[in-house]
Write a protein that holds these residues in place. Structure first.
Motif, PDB file in Angstrom:
ATOM      1  N   ALA A   1      -5.809   8.485   2.391  1.00  0.00           N
ATOM      2  CA  ALA A   1      -6.685   9.632   1.384  1.00  0.00           C
ATOM      3  C   ALA A   1      -6.544  10.731   1.375  1.00  0.00           C
ATOM      4  O   ALA A   1      -7.109  11.994   0.730  1.00  0.00           O
ATOM      5  N   LEU A   2      -4.962  11.171   1.546  1.00  0.00           N
ATOM      6  CA  LEU A   2      -4.073  12.052   0.796  1.00  0.00           C
ATOM      7  C   LEU A   2      -2.995  12.051  -1.005  1.00  0.00           C
ATOM      8  O   LEU A   2      -3.626  10.824  -1.323  1.00  0.00           O
ATOM      9  N   PRO A   3      -3.856  12.786  -2.093  1.00  0.00           N
ATOM     10  CA  PRO A   3      -3.276  12.568  -3.074  1.00  0.00           C
ATOM     11  C   PRO A   3      -2.180  12.244  -3.702  1.00  0.00           C
ATOM     12  O   PRO A   3      -1.441  12.136  -2.230  1.00  0.00           O
ATOM     13  N   PRO A   4      -1.775  11.302  -4.600  1.00  0.00           N
ATOM     14  CA  PRO A   4      -0.457  10.389  -4.216  1.00  0.00           C
ATOM     15  C   PRO A   4       0.964  11.176  -4.060  1.00  0.00           C
ATOM     16  O   PRO A   4       1.405  10.926  -3.186  1.00  0.00           O
TER      17      PRO A   4
ATOM     18  N   VAL B   1       1.385   5.383  14.461  1.00  0.00           N
ATOM     19  CA  VAL B   1       2.372   5.334  13.203  1.00  0.00           C
ATOM     20  C   VAL B   1       0.593   4.608  12.554  1.00  0.00           C
ATOM     21  O   VAL B   1       0.792   5.425  11.495  1.00  0.00           O
ATOM     22  N   ALA B   2       0.360   3.354  12.482  1.00  0.00           N
ATOM     23  CA  ALA B   2      -0.478   2.438  12.215  1.00  0.00           C
ATOM     24  C   ALA B   2      -1.864   3.672  11.653  1.00  0.00           C
ATOM     25  O   ALA B   2      -2.251   3.475  10.361  1.00  0.00           O
ATOM     26  N   GLU B   3      -1.747   5.434  12.761  1.00  0.00           N
ATOM     27  CA  GLU B   3      -3.540   5.503  12.366  1.00  0.00           C
ATOM     28  C   GLU B   3      -2.702   6.830  11.523  1.00  0.00           C
ATOM     29  O   GLU B   3      -3.737   7.109  10.524  1.00  0.00           O
ATOM     30  N   VAL B   4      -1.982   6.998  11.181  1.00  0.00           N
ATOM     31  CA  VAL B   4      -0.830   8.211  10.389  1.00  0.00           C
ATOM     32  C   VAL B   4      -0.680   7.773   9.149  1.00  0.00           C
ATOM     33  O   VAL B   4      -2.330   8.128   8.448  1.00  0.00           O
TER      34      VAL B   4
ATOM     35  N   PRO C   1       2.050  17.374   1.381  1.00  0.00           N
ATOM     36  CA  PRO C   1       1.937  16.493   2.767  1.00  0.00           C
ATOM     37  C   PRO C   1       1.909  15.025   3.177  1.00  0.00           C
ATOM     38  O   PRO C   1       2.214  14.682   3.700  1.00  0.00           O
ATOM     39  N   ARG C   2       1.933  14.862   1.865  1.00  0.00           N
ATOM     40  CA  ARG C   2       1.947  12.933   2.003  1.00  0.00           C
ATOM     41  C   ARG C   2       2.680  12.534   2.155  1.00  0.00           C
ATOM     42  O   ARG C   2       3.786  11.825   2.209  1.00  0.00           O
ATOM     43  N   VAL C   3       4.293  13.325   0.999  1.00  0.00           N
ATOM     44  CA  VAL C   3       5.444  13.142   0.657  1.00  0.00           C
ATOM     45  C   VAL C   3       5.847  13.105   1.933  1.00  0.00           C
ATOM     46  O   VAL C   3       7.123  12.761   2.394  1.00  0.00           O
ATOM     47  N   LEU C   4       5.438  14.314   2.603  1.00  0.00           N
ATOM     48  CA  LEU C   4       6.632  14.464   3.702  1.00  0.00           C
ATOM     49  C   LEU C   4       6.145  13.312   5.073  1.00  0.00           C
ATOM     50  O   LEU C   4       6.827  12.925   5.820  1.00  0.00           O
ATOM     51  N   VAL C   5       4.775  13.106   5.376  1.00  0.00           N
ATOM     52  CA  VAL C   5       4.376  12.003   6.054  1.00  0.00           C
ATOM     53  C   VAL C   5       4.622  10.379   6.178  1.00  0.00           C
ATOM     54  O   VAL C   5       6.055   9.865   6.771  1.00  0.00           O
ATOM     55  N   GLU C   6       4.826  10.623   4.323  1.00  0.00           N
ATOM     56  CA  GLU C   6       5.361   9.181   4.456  1.00  0.00           C
ATOM     57  C   GLU C   6       6.963   9.255   4.765  1.00  0.00           C
ATOM     58  O   GLU C   6       7.036   7.964   5.217  1.00  0.00           O
ATOM     59  N   VAL C   7       8.041  10.225   4.867  1.00  0.00           N
ATOM     60  CA  VAL C   7       8.849   9.880   5.207  1.00  0.00           C
ATOM     61  C   VAL C   7       9.357  10.101   6.347  1.00  0.00           C
ATOM     62  O   VAL C   7      10.239   9.313   7.197  1.00  0.00           O
ATOM     63  N   VAL C   8       7.822  10.991   7.357  1.00  0.00           N
ATOM     64  CA  VAL C   8       8.011  10.511   8.533  1.00  0.00           C
ATOM     65  C   VAL C   8       7.906   8.962   9.018  1.00  0.00           C
ATOM     66  O   VAL C   8       8.241   8.705  10.078  1.00  0.00           O
ATOM     67  N   LEU C   9       7.017   8.564   8.296  1.00  0.00           N
ATOM     68  CA  LEU C   9       6.717   7.285   8.616  1.00  0.00           C
ATOM     69  C   LEU C   9       7.458   5.786   8.480  1.00  0.00           C
ATOM     70  O   LEU C   9       8.067   5.540   9.529  1.00  0.00           O
TER      71      LEU C   9
END
Length: 102
Positions: free
Chosen positions: A49-52, A40-43, A56-64
């Protein structure tokens, strides 16, 4: 600990439950949780590094957020809780509380 269940494949691959010493499942869940927090910390680090507002960043933030929620639940030291930590168990409506205390 029993490693196989009537064949050459490991017991966890066949759906059998190995006999572990007391607190064995809790120790496995603790190890899985520690490794999961590291992932989780690495992801999370890579996500910055992704644009705000990139999809993909929005989806990753939901998963996190979901990972944070699940990993913060207390460990019960049960087979089911350990399976859920490993991500190998899909709960059904009849399975009870999972890793949540009763």
């Amino acid at each position: 600990m029993s490693r196989t269940c009537g064949g050459s494949r490991p017991s966890f691959a066949r759906g059998c439950h190995a006999t572990l010493p007391p607190h064995g499942y809790d120790q496995i869940a603790l190890q899985l949780t520690g490794h999961a927090w590291a992932v989780v910390a690495e992801v999370r680090r890579c996500c910055t590094a992704l644009p705000p507002h990139a999809e993909p960043r929005v989806l990753v933030e939901v998963v996190l957020e979901e990972a944070d929620r699940r990993l913060a639940q207390p460990r019960l030291g049960t087979v089911r809780c350990t399976q859920m930590r490993a991500g190998s168990y899909a709960p059904s409506t009849n399975d009870g509380p999972g890793c949540k205390p009763p």
